[in-house]
Design an enzyme around this catalytic site. Structure first.
Site, mmCIF file in Angstrom:
data_model
loop_
_atom_site.group_PDB
_atom_site.id
_atom_site.type_symbol
_atom_site.label_atom_id
_atom_site.label_comp_id
_atom_site.label_asym_id
_atom_site.label_seq_id
_atom_site.Cartn_x
_atom_site.Cartn_y
_atom_site.Cartn_z
ATOM 1 N N ALA A 223 -53.124 -8.081 13.952
ATOM 2 C CA ALA A 223 -53.135 -6.483 13.822
ATOM 3 C C ALA A 223 -51.812 -5.657 13.760
ATOM 4 O O ALA A 223 -51.414 -4.694 13.154
ATOM 5 C CB ALA A 223 -54.061 -5.592 15.170
ATOM 6 N N HIS B 298 -54.581 0.929 11.446
ATOM 7 C CA HIS B 298 -54.328 2.157 12.946
ATOM 8 C C HIS B 298 -53.584 2.956 12.607
ATOM 9 O O HIS B 298 -52.223 2.334 11.802
ATOM 10 C CB HIS B 298 -55.033 1.882 13.630
ATOM 11 C CG HIS B 298 -54.642 3.214 15.099
ATOM 12 N ND1 HIS B 298 -53.723 4.011 15.136
ATOM 13 C CD2 HIS B 298 -55.437 3.188 15.665
ATOM 14 C CE1 HIS B 298 -53.812 4.965 15.788
ATOM 15 N NE2 HIS B 298 -55.433 4.413 16.414
ATOM 16 N N VAL C 83 -50.474 4.247 13.256
ATOM 17 C CA VAL C 83 -49.416 3.778 14.193
ATOM 18 C C VAL C 83 -49.003 2.641 13.550
ATOM 19 O O VAL C 83 -47.891 1.625 14.038
ATOM 20 C CB VAL C 83 -49.312 3.341 15.674
ATOM 21 C CG1 VAL C 83 -49.709 4.772 15.917
ATOM 22 C CG2 VAL C 83 -50.545 2.375 16.257
ATOM 23 N N LYS C 84 -49.966 1.886 12.823
ATOM 24 C CA LYS C 84 -49.511 0.227 12.184
ATOM 25 C C LYS C 84 -48.690 0.675 11.342
ATOM 26 O O LYS C 84 -48.676 1.714 10.728
ATOM 27 C CB LYS C 84 -50.678 -1.302 12.121
ATOM 28 C CG LYS C 84 -51.541 -1.162 12.996
ATOM 29 C CD LYS C 84 -51.186 -1.921 14.130
ATOM 30 C CE LYS C 84 -51.905 -1.917 15.003
ATOM 31 N NZ LYS C 84 -52.982 -1.072 15.483
ATOM 32 N N THR C 85 -48.069 -0.552 10.273
ATOM 33 C CA THR C 85 -47.398 -0.409 9.411
ATOM 34 C C THR C 85 -47.276 -0.145 8.298
ATOM 35 O O THR C 85 -46.499 0.622 7.628
ATOM 36 C CB THR C 85 -46.641 -1.907 9.043
ATOM 37 O OG1 THR C 85 -46.373 -2.457 9.702
ATOM 38 C CG2 THR C 85 -45.529 -2.211 7.985
#
Length: 386
Positions: free
Chosen positions: A155, A182, A184-186
């Site tokens: 994740a 999501h 906030v992910k890369t």
């Protein structure tokens, strides 16, 4: 004063136009963009198959469910993770067992995995914490020796590389690898996730479970009276990704390497400054230039600093800067203590890490001025008492 969060999405006009084009197309949910996105993820990682889903949690649930582990099975995972890594086992009737972490990478320690293997162990879910890969060569070797299935909870790790240079997600060390998209992910699809695999049977099983357990494929149905016909062949879920989300994912994936480069630049700037502070332990990277850092996690000596973590976080907020704690060890959560008899002291290295960790802002759209603000604030707040 603009507030700087610990993480956020990086959306540009190309992303916006891509989604708008899809909104104006004939398909919003089950359309061609999902299949395009899945193929693009296969092309990027090197895996044979991809199933795009509604979230990283859905991806984990599908991955465990597709393995069809026998009743009474146990699965080992890291305690330094979000609860979904373990919850996905519980959803499928698998007992979660928590292994401790390596003191430098904060990833699951293969030695602790070995200590927790029993006659009931059937699964290891290895979490790539903060974007750094767990020791998958050692974990794969353990799994082969003990007849275990392996899921990689990546994740945090799309864009990261294994020590051999290949991409996380190619499933050379595991049965399945999951991603989360999501905000906030890369990279992001808003909410969303994906499961990668090289196993055709697991792929077909996940396709079925992703959409209520229903098949419309004539070659897989017991009978076919007409074009309207479908069969529910398993108890599945509504875990589909929409075409709108997939369109955003395709646009975001095309920029993943630039996102990685910017994140690594920010990490390098942080490390150059904070590495000089005796109260701070900066992240240790196992292999140079391999990690697509999702999080920038420091360890702070709060006792020597003379401040609590709450004090530091509040002072950062007063400077317009967000921070976060990743993670509260899952085995210390009340629900797991009540239902699986986990206890404080089960994973001492993870518990010690938790007492001192703090995540600072890291995202690819973060400006140089934003980073200078963060560095200045941390230097002022985290300094040796006179």
């Amino acid at each position: 004063m603009k507030f700087i969060p610990y993480g956020r999405q990086d959306i540009d006009q190309i992303d916006e136009q891509t989604v708008l084009d899809t909104l104006r197309s004939d398909f919003l949910t089950q359309g061609p963009k999902v299949a395009e996105f899945e193929q693009a993820l296969c092309n990027y990682t090197g895996a044979r198959y991809c199933v795009a889903v509604a979230s990283g949690t859905a991806a984990l649930h599908l991955a465990v469910a597709a393995l069809e582990l026998p009743e009474g099975s146990e699965g080992i995972t890291s305690t330094n993770t979000f609860t979904a890594s373990a919850n996905s086992m519980v959803y499928c009737g698998v007992k979660p067992v928590f292994a401790d972490i390596d003191s430098r990478s904060y990833n699951i320690d293969p030695r602790s995995i070995l200590e927790h293997i029993t006659a009931q162990t059937r699964l290891v879910t290895a979490v790539h914490f903060a974007g750094q890969t767990a020791n998958m060569a050692a974990i794969a070797s353990l799994a082969q020796e003990h007849g275990l299935r392996v899921i990689e909870d990546a994740a945090h790790a799309i864009g990261s590389n294994y020590p051999d240079g290949s991409k996380v997600g190619n499933c050379k060390y595991s049965d399945l690898t999951i991603f989360s998209f999501h905000p906030v992910k890369t990279m992001t699809t808003g909410e969303g996730g994906a499961v990668m695999t090289n196993d055709a049977d697991l792929y077909q099983r996940m396709l079925l479970l992703r959409s209520h357990g229903i098949s419309k494929d004539p070659s897989r149905m017991s009978r076919n009276p007409g074009p309207w016909y479908y069969e529910m062949q398993a108890l599945g879920w509504h875990y589909r990704l929409t075409d709108m989300q997939a369109a955003l994912g395709l646009s975001q994936l095309s920029k993943i390497e630039s996102f990685k480069a910017r994140r690594r630049e920010i990490v390098a700037n942080y490390n150059a400054v904070f590495g000089q502070n005796p109260l701070i332990t900066i992240p240790h990277e196992e292999m140079a230039a391999s990690s697509c850092f999702h999080l920038y996690v420091l360890k702070l000596n709060f006792e020597q600093l003379g401040k609590s973590r709450v004090d530091v976080m509040q002072q950062l907020v007063e400077c317009g800067i967000g921070s976060q704690v990743h993670y509260i060890p899952v085995h210390t959560q009340p629900w797991y203590q009540d239902n699986f008899s986990t206890r404080q002291g089960d994973c001492p290295i993870a518990e010690e890490y938790y007492q001192s960790c703090l995540s600072l802002p890291l995202y690819s759209s973060m400006s140089d001025d934003d980073q200078r603000r963060v560095i200045s604030a941390v230097n002022e707040i985290v300094k040796c008492p006179s």
